[in-house]
Design a protein around this motif. Sequence first.
Motif, PDB file in Angstrom:
ATOM      1  N   THR A  81       0.946  -1.426   0.260  1.00  0.00           N
ATOM      2  CA  THR A  81       0.034   0.160  -0.439  1.00  0.00           C
ATOM      3  C   THR A  81       0.597   0.882  -0.141  1.00  0.00           C
ATOM      4  N   PRO A  82       0.140   2.113  -0.157  1.00  0.00           N
ATOM      5  CA  PRO A  82       1.195   3.798   0.027  1.00  0.00           C
ATOM      6  C   PRO A  82       1.517   3.277   0.892  1.00  0.00           C
ATOM      7  N   GLU A  83       0.850   3.774   1.922  1.00  0.00           N
ATOM      8  CA  GLU A  83       1.440   3.718   3.492  1.00  0.00           C
ATOM      9  C   GLU A  83       2.371   2.677   3.763  1.00  0.00           C
ATOM     10  N   GLN A  84       2.923   1.639   3.127  1.00  0.00           N
ATOM     11  CA  GLN A  84       4.009   0.047   3.076  1.00  0.00           C
ATOM     12  C   GLN A  84       4.512   0.497   2.704  1.00  0.00           C
ATOM     13  N   LYS A  85       4.370   1.809   1.469  1.00  0.00           N
ATOM     14  CA  LYS A  85       5.606   2.196   0.482  1.00  0.00           C
ATOM     15  C   LYS A  85       6.989   3.222   1.514  1.00  0.00           C
ATOM     16  N   MET A  86       5.787   3.864   2.620  1.00  0.00           N
ATOM     17  CA  MET A  86       6.453   5.646   3.049  1.00  0.00           C
ATOM     18  C   MET A  86       7.366   5.094   3.762  1.00  0.00           C
ATOM     19  N   VAL A  87       6.613   3.474   4.190  1.00  0.00           N
ATOM     20  CA  VAL A  87       7.776   3.463   5.539  1.00  0.00           C
ATOM     21  C   VAL A  87       8.706   3.245   5.391  1.00  0.00           C
ATOM     22  N   VAL A  88       8.571   2.552   3.604  1.00  0.00           N
ATOM     23  CA  VAL A  88      10.055   1.888   2.940  1.00  0.00           C
ATOM     24  C   VAL A  88      11.172   3.645   2.696  1.00  0.00           C
ATOM     25  N   PHE A  89      10.803   4.275   2.263  1.00  0.00           N
ATOM     26  CA  PHE A  89      10.806   5.577   1.824  1.00  0.00           C
ATOM     27  C   PHE A  89      11.664   6.017   3.676  1.00  0.00           C
ATOM     28  N   ARG A  90      10.602   6.044   4.683  1.00  0.00           N
ATOM     29  CA  ARG A  90      11.416   7.040   5.604  1.00  0.00           C
ATOM     30  C   ARG A  90      12.828   6.195   6.340  1.00  0.00           C
ATOM     31  N   GLN A  91      12.449   4.744   6.238  1.00  0.00           N
ATOM     32  CA  GLN A  91      13.834   4.710   6.581  1.00  0.00           C
ATOM     33  C   GLN A  91      15.131   4.405   5.698  1.00  0.00           C
ATOM     34  N   VAL A  92      15.042   4.635   4.133  1.00  0.00           N
ATOM     35  CA  VAL A  92      16.057   5.165   3.442  1.00  0.00           C
ATOM     36  C   VAL A  92      16.476   5.939   3.782  1.00  0.00           C
ATOM     37  N   ARG A  93      15.217   7.542   3.714  1.00  0.00           N
ATOM     38  CA  ARG A  93      15.823   8.705   4.363  1.00  0.00           C
ATOM     39  C   ARG A  93      16.503   8.814   5.023  1.00  0.00           C
ATOM     40  N   ASP A  94      16.474   8.089   6.419  1.00  0.00           N
ATOM     41  CA  ASP A  94      16.866   8.361   7.424  1.00  0.00           C
ATOM     42  C   ASP A  94      18.711   7.935   7.867  1.00  0.00           C
ATOM     43  N   GLU A  95      18.970   6.990   6.749  1.00  0.00           N
ATOM     44  CA  GLU A  95      19.833   6.160   7.050  1.00  0.00           C
ATOM     45  C   GLU A  95      20.553   7.550   6.135  1.00  0.00           C
ATOM     46  N   ILE A  96      19.847   7.936   5.155  1.00  0.00           N
ATOM     47  CA  ILE A  96      20.623   8.802   4.339  1.00  0.00           C
ATOM     48  C   ILE A  96      21.160   9.848   5.665  1.00  0.00           C
ATOM     49  N   LYS A  97      20.259  10.633   6.337  1.00  0.00           N
ATOM     50  CA  LYS A  97      20.748  11.926   6.918  1.00  0.00           C
ATOM     51  C   LYS A  97      21.899  11.060   7.610  1.00  0.00           C
ATOM     52  N   LYS A  98      21.422  10.544   8.185  1.00  0.00           N
ATOM     53  CA  LYS A  98      23.132  10.113   9.529  1.00  0.00           C
ATOM     54  C   LYS A  98      23.845  10.113   8.271  1.00  0.00           C
ATOM     55  N   LEU A  99      24.144   9.280   7.152  1.00  0.00           N
ATOM     56  CA  LEU A  99      25.464   9.469   6.225  1.00  0.00           C
ATOM     57  C   LEU A  99      25.599  10.667   5.966  1.00  0.00           C
ATOM     58  N   VAL A 100      24.989  11.462   5.356  1.00  0.00           N
ATOM     59  CA  VAL A 100      25.303  13.095   5.290  1.00  0.00           C
ATOM     60  C   VAL A 100      26.128  13.712   6.236  1.00  0.00           C
ATOM     61  N   ALA A 101      25.208  13.845   6.806  1.00  0.00           N
ATOM     62  CA  ALA A 101      25.587  14.055   8.509  1.00  0.00           C
ATOM     63  C   ALA A 101      27.193  13.767   8.935  1.00  0.00           C
ATOM     64  N   GLY A 102      27.198  12.395   8.603  1.00  0.00           N
ATOM     65  CA  GLY A 102      28.733  11.908   8.546  1.00  0.00           C
ATOM     66  C   GLY A 102      29.331  12.271   8.411  1.00  0.00           C
ATOM     67  N   LEU A 103      29.264  12.931   6.934  1.00  0.00           N
ATOM     68  CA  LEU A 103      30.091  13.941   5.858  1.00  0.00           C
ATOM     69  C   LEU A 103      30.824  14.991   6.743  1.00  0.00           C
ATOM     70  N   GLU A 104      30.729  15.786   7.290  1.00  0.00           N
ATOM     71  CA  GLU A 104      30.914  17.320   8.036  1.00  0.00           C
ATOM     72  C   GLU A 104      31.692  16.824   8.315  1.00  0.00           C
TER      73      GLU A 104
END
Length: 133
Positions: free
Chosen positions: A110-133
């Motif tokens: 469902t759209p909500e199930q897809k959003m769960v995956v997008f949020r997980q990837v988003r949060d992982e990307i945020k941590k990785l980008v923050a680690g580049l500082e």
Amino acid sequence: MKKIYFLCTGNSCRSQMAEGYGKILLKGKYEVRSAGIEKHGMNPYAVKAMAEDGVDISKQMSKIIDPDYLKSADLVVTLCGDARDRCPALPPQTKSLHWPLIDPAQAQGTPEQKMVVFRQVRDEIKKLVAGLE
């Protein structure tokens, strides 16, 4: 200013999210761009997931790799194996990183199930980008 280039296959999700966070978290340290091996257009789930975290990527465009920017980049980050394997050769002075993230565009359900995956990837990307500082 140093240049960073986030790359994935279609420049529709992962690299776009990384660019969005990079422009905020790395502001003043890097000029930040993203691109893809191909151009698939912006994924609306990626736009929505980023908006939930206060980052507007709705005006970003899906782009193919710019060879001139690639050659001048200080850091190239591939966000999928396809981009890593198909990325043009980098100059010796260019540092590269590979973040093997799942493709949220492949999420099923469902759209909500897809959003769960997008949020997980988003949060992982945020941590990785923050680690580049």
